[in-house]
Design a protein around this motif. Sequence first.
Motif, PDB file in Angstrom:
ATOM      1  N   GLN A 100       0.811  -1.210   0.000  1.00  0.00           N
ATOM      2  CA  GLN A 100       0.000   0.000   0.000  1.00  0.00           C
ATOM      3  C   GLN A 100       0.855   1.277   0.000  1.00  0.00           C
ATOM      4  OE1 GLN A 100      -2.803  -0.305   3.233  1.00  0.00           O
ATOM      5  NE2 GLN A 100      -3.921  -1.997   2.278  1.00  0.00           N
ATOM      6  N   GLY A 101       1.954   1.186  -0.732  1.00  0.00           N
ATOM      7  CA  GLY A 101       2.806   2.370  -0.901  1.00  0.00           C
ATOM      8  C   GLY A 101       3.825   2.589   0.190  1.00  0.00           C
ATOM      9  N   HIS A 102       3.858   1.724   1.209  1.00  0.00           N
ATOM     10  CA  HIS A 102       4.817   1.920   2.312  1.00  0.00           C
ATOM     11  C   HIS A 102       6.216   1.386   1.976  1.00  0.00           C
ATOM     12  CE1 HIS A 102       1.733   3.360   5.030  1.00  0.00           C
ATOM     13  NE2 HIS A 102       0.976   2.295   4.750  1.00  0.00           N
ATOM     14  N   GLY A 103       6.302   0.473   1.047  1.00  0.00           N
ATOM     15  CA  GLY A 103       7.590  -0.101   0.688  1.00  0.00           C
ATOM     16  C   GLY A 103       8.074  -1.189   1.611  1.00  0.00           C
ATOM     17  N   LYS A 104       7.320  -1.460   2.668  1.00  0.00           N
ATOM     18  CA  LYS A 104       7.692  -2.501   3.623  1.00  0.00           C
ATOM     19  C   LYS A 104       6.488  -3.365   3.954  1.00  0.00           C
ATOM     20  CE  LYS A 104      11.323   0.309   5.751  1.00  0.00           C
ATOM     21  NZ  LYS A 104      12.421  -0.463   5.148  1.00  0.00           N
ATOM     22  N   VAL A 105       6.775  -4.605   4.238  1.00  0.00           N
ATOM     23  CA  VAL A 105       5.714  -5.548   4.637  1.00  0.00           C
ATOM     24  C   VAL A 105       6.133  -6.228   5.928  1.00  0.00           C
ATOM     25  CG1 VAL A 105       4.839  -5.953   2.303  1.00  0.00           C
ATOM     26  CG2 VAL A 105       6.730  -7.331   3.158  1.00  0.00           C
ATOM     27  N   GLN A 106       5.106  -6.688   6.634  1.00  0.00           N
ATOM     28  CA  GLN A 106       5.348  -7.359   7.918  1.00  0.00           C
ATOM     29  C   GLN A 106       5.135  -8.853   7.755  1.00  0.00           C
ATOM     30  OE1 GLN A 106       4.201  -5.642  12.009  1.00  0.00           O
ATOM     31  NE2 GLN A 106       2.538  -7.038  11.553  1.00  0.00           N
ATOM     32  N   GLN A 107       6.105  -9.616   8.222  1.00  0.00           N
ATOM     33  CA  GLN A 107       6.002 -11.069   8.142  1.00  0.00           C
ATOM     34  C   GLN A 107       5.997 -11.647   9.546  1.00  0.00           C
ATOM     35  OE1 GLN A 107       9.422 -12.090   5.748  1.00  0.00           O
ATOM     36  NE2 GLN A 107       8.288 -11.904   3.834  1.00  0.00           N
ATOM     37  N   THR A 108       5.224 -12.723   9.701  1.00  0.00           N
ATOM     38  CA  THR A 108       5.152 -13.391  11.001  1.00  0.00           C
ATOM     39  C   THR A 108       5.648 -14.811  10.870  1.00  0.00           C
ATOM     40  OG1 THR A 108       2.874 -14.087  10.592  1.00  0.00           O
ATOM     41  CG2 THR A 108       3.187 -11.983  11.715  1.00  0.00           C
ATOM     42  N   GLY A 109       6.050 -15.375  11.998  1.00  0.00           N
ATOM     43  CA  GLY A 109       6.530 -16.748  12.004  1.00  0.00           C
ATOM     44  C   GLY A 109       6.257 -17.426  13.325  1.00  0.00           C
ATOM     45  N   LEU A 110       6.437 -18.756  13.323  1.00  0.00           N
ATOM     46  CA  LEU A 110       6.199 -19.574  14.527  1.00  0.00           C
ATOM     47  C   LEU A 110       4.827 -19.305  15.139  1.00  0.00           C
ATOM     48  CD1 LEU A 110       9.706 -19.397  16.273  1.00  0.00           C
ATOM     49  CD2 LEU A 110       8.764 -21.246  14.901  1.00  0.00           C
ATOM     50  N   GLY A 111       3.830 -19.342  14.263  1.00  0.00           N
ATOM     51  CA  GLY A 111       2.453 -19.181  14.736  1.00  0.00           C
ATOM     52  C   GLY A 111       2.158 -17.801  15.265  1.00  0.00           C
ATOM     53  N   GLY A 112       2.868 -16.794  14.758  1.00  0.00           N
ATOM     54  CA  GLY A 112       2.620 -15.421  15.196  1.00  0.00           C
ATOM     55  C   GLY A 112       3.426 -15.012  16.404  1.00  0.00           C
ATOM     56  N   MET A 113       4.417 -15.842  16.819  1.00  0.00           N
ATOM     57  CA  MET A 113       5.209 -15.528  18.011  1.00  0.00           C
ATOM     58  C   MET A 113       6.185 -14.375  17.764  1.00  0.00           C
ATOM     59  SD  MET A 113       6.004 -19.297  19.609  1.00  0.00           S
ATOM     60  CE  MET A 113       6.946 -18.577  20.935  1.00  0.00           C
ATOM     61  N   PHE A 114       6.613 -14.187  16.505  1.00  0.00           N
ATOM     62  CA  PHE A 114       7.483 -13.043  16.235  1.00  0.00           C
ATOM     63  C   PHE A 114       7.077 -12.405  14.916  1.00  0.00           C
ATOM     64  CE2 PHE A 114       9.683 -16.411  13.973  1.00  0.00           C
ATOM     65  CZ  PHE A 114      10.086 -15.796  12.811  1.00  0.00           C
ATOM     66  N   ARG A 115       7.450 -11.143  14.763  1.00  0.00           N
ATOM     67  CA  ARG A 115       7.133 -10.395  13.550  1.00  0.00           C
ATOM     68  C   ARG A 115       8.405  -9.701  13.045  1.00  0.00           C
ATOM     69  NH1 ARG A 115       1.399  -7.421  15.238  1.00  0.00           N
ATOM     70  NH2 ARG A 115       0.228  -9.360  15.603  1.00  0.00           N
ATOM     71  N   MET A 116       8.481  -9.628  11.733  1.00  0.00           N
ATOM     72  CA  MET A 116       9.660  -9.018  11.128  1.00  0.00           C
ATOM     73  C   MET A 116       9.222  -8.148   9.963  1.00  0.00           C
ATOM     74  SD  MET A 116      13.084 -10.925   9.701  1.00  0.00           S
ATOM     75  CE  MET A 116      12.124 -11.942   8.568  1.00  0.00           C
ATOM     76  N   VAL A 117       9.759  -6.915   9.917  1.00  0.00           N
ATOM     77  CA  VAL A 117       9.443  -5.973   8.846  1.00  0.00           C
ATOM     78  C   VAL A 117      10.577  -6.028   7.816  1.00  0.00           C
ATOM     79  CG1 VAL A 117       9.036  -3.562   8.232  1.00  0.00           C
ATOM     80  CG2 VAL A 117       8.130  -4.485  10.381  1.00  0.00           C
ATOM     81  N   THR A 118      10.209  -6.275   6.548  1.00  0.00           N
ATOM     82  CA  THR A 118      11.198  -6.359   5.466  1.00  0.00           C
ATOM     83  C   THR A 118      10.737  -5.495   4.288  1.00  0.00           C
ATOM     84  OG1 THR A 118      10.136  -8.287   4.470  1.00  0.00           O
ATOM     85  CG2 THR A 118      11.840  -8.710   6.126  1.00  0.00           C
ATOM     86  N   ALA A 119      11.654  -5.276   3.352  1.00  0.00           N
ATOM     87  CA  ALA A 119      11.300  -4.548   2.140  1.00  0.00           C
ATOM     88  C   ALA A 119      10.277  -5.346   1.346  1.00  0.00           C
ATOM     89  CB  ALA A 119      12.538  -4.296   1.297  1.00  0.00           C
ATOM     90  N   CYS A 120       9.328  -4.664   0.775  1.00  0.00           N
ATOM     91  CA  CYS A 120       8.277  -5.323   0.002  1.00  0.00           C
ATOM     92  C   CYS A 120       8.894  -6.005  -1.229  1.00  0.00           C
ATOM     93  CB  CYS A 120       7.236  -4.294  -0.425  1.00  0.00           C
ATOM     94  SG  CYS A 120       5.959  -4.974  -1.528  1.00  0.00           S
ATOM     95  N   PRO A 121       8.699  -7.304  -1.385  1.00  0.00           N
ATOM     96  CA  PRO A 121       9.278  -7.988  -2.541  1.00  0.00           C
ATOM     97  C   PRO A 121       8.638  -7.588  -3.868  1.00  0.00           C
ATOM     98  CG  PRO A 121       7.857  -9.478  -1.303  1.00  0.00           C
ATOM     99  CD  PRO A 121       7.969  -8.224  -0.489  1.00  0.00           C
ATOM    100  N   ALA A 122       7.423  -7.067  -3.813  1.00  0.00           N
ATOM    101  CA  ALA A 122       6.727  -6.717  -5.052  1.00  0.00           C
ATOM    102  C   ALA A 122       7.285  -5.436  -5.674  1.00  0.00           C
ATOM    103  CB  ALA A 122       5.226  -6.565  -4.793  1.00  0.00           C
ATOM    104  N   CYS A 123       7.620  -4.443  -4.841  1.00  0.00           N
ATOM    105  CA  CYS A 123       8.093  -3.164  -5.368  1.00  0.00           C
ATOM    106  C   CYS A 123       9.551  -2.896  -5.027  1.00  0.00           C
ATOM    107  CB  CYS A 123       7.239  -2.016  -4.852  1.00  0.00           C
ATOM    108  SG  CYS A 123       7.336  -1.778  -3.050  1.00  0.00           S
ATOM    109  N   GLY A 124      10.152  -3.817  -4.290  1.00  0.00           N
ATOM    110  CA  GLY A 124      11.546  -3.632  -3.917  1.00  0.00           C
ATOM    111  C   GLY A 124      11.753  -2.507  -2.924  1.00  0.00           C
ATOM    112  N   GLY A 125      10.742  -2.149  -2.182  1.00  0.00           N
ATOM    113  CA  GLY A 125      10.868  -1.098  -1.177  1.00  0.00           C
ATOM    114  C   GLY A 125      10.548   0.289  -1.688  1.00  0.00           C
ATOM    115  N   ARG A 126      10.182   0.413  -2.977  1.00  0.00           N
ATOM    116  CA  ARG A 126       9.928   1.741  -3.526  1.00  0.00           C
ATOM    117  C   ARG A 126       8.522   2.242  -3.238  1.00  0.00           C
ATOM    118  NH1 ARG A 126      12.039   0.857  -9.596  1.00  0.00           N
ATOM    119  NH2 ARG A 126      11.390  -1.274  -9.121  1.00  0.00           N
TER     120      ARG A 126
END
Length: 253
Positions: free
Chosen positions: A45-71
Amino acid sequence: MVLSLEEVATGAEKAVDFTRLDVCEKCTGSGAKPGSKPVQCPPCQGHGKVQQTGLGGMFRMVTACPACGGRGKVSKEFCPDCRGKGRVPKQRKLSVRIPAGISDGQAVRVRGEGEPPTVEESPDGTGVRGDLMVVARVKEHDLFVRDGNNLMMEIPVSITQAALGAELKIPSIAGEKLALSVPRGTQYGAAFTLAGHGLPDLRGRKGDMIAVVKVEVPRKLSSAQEKLLMDFAATENETVNPESQSFWKKLFK
């Protein structure tokens, strides 16, 4: 870059051909077809970053959006030259000064001749370019073996030269003819140092050239040579084998 040992001794100016990624001139790095406008990236949604979760939602990690490369924006119509990447490979040719004394595996840094910042950091390439690293590979030499800044070479001498002594002329890496005095009774493997005739280090201090004697035994002898050696062996009380029976027949006719 492949160098000869002679080029290491003197330094060299060498042409370097390489390929690097540069900003696409047609789209100026946007990745969009000229005339089209990028739109907001749906996944982030134009932010350039996405949030990913793992281990059933126990942790969250913000990374560059793979679709737009962070732009934060994506192109509906890609640039035909770079196909939406914003960067294109370009050939480049430079003249690079290689300093005397460089070692195999060492690199020469050419500042500012690397690639521009990534599309995610700066779509139009504004910012500091990387550097070009030119790695030296030194070819083996026919005569010399390198040991740091010293050069070693084998000097073939005859039995008579080793026994009686000799004044020789031997080549240097600079193409000079150097005088080498081989004293009487020189043994196989004896080493003689010619100071200052090796390779320079990067500060200009030169190493030495070390000549190692290799006494060569003749594979074939004339009858006269064989007789002389047999006579010499008799003075040493050494038991030797003649080359052939024909020699003895000629000797005692």
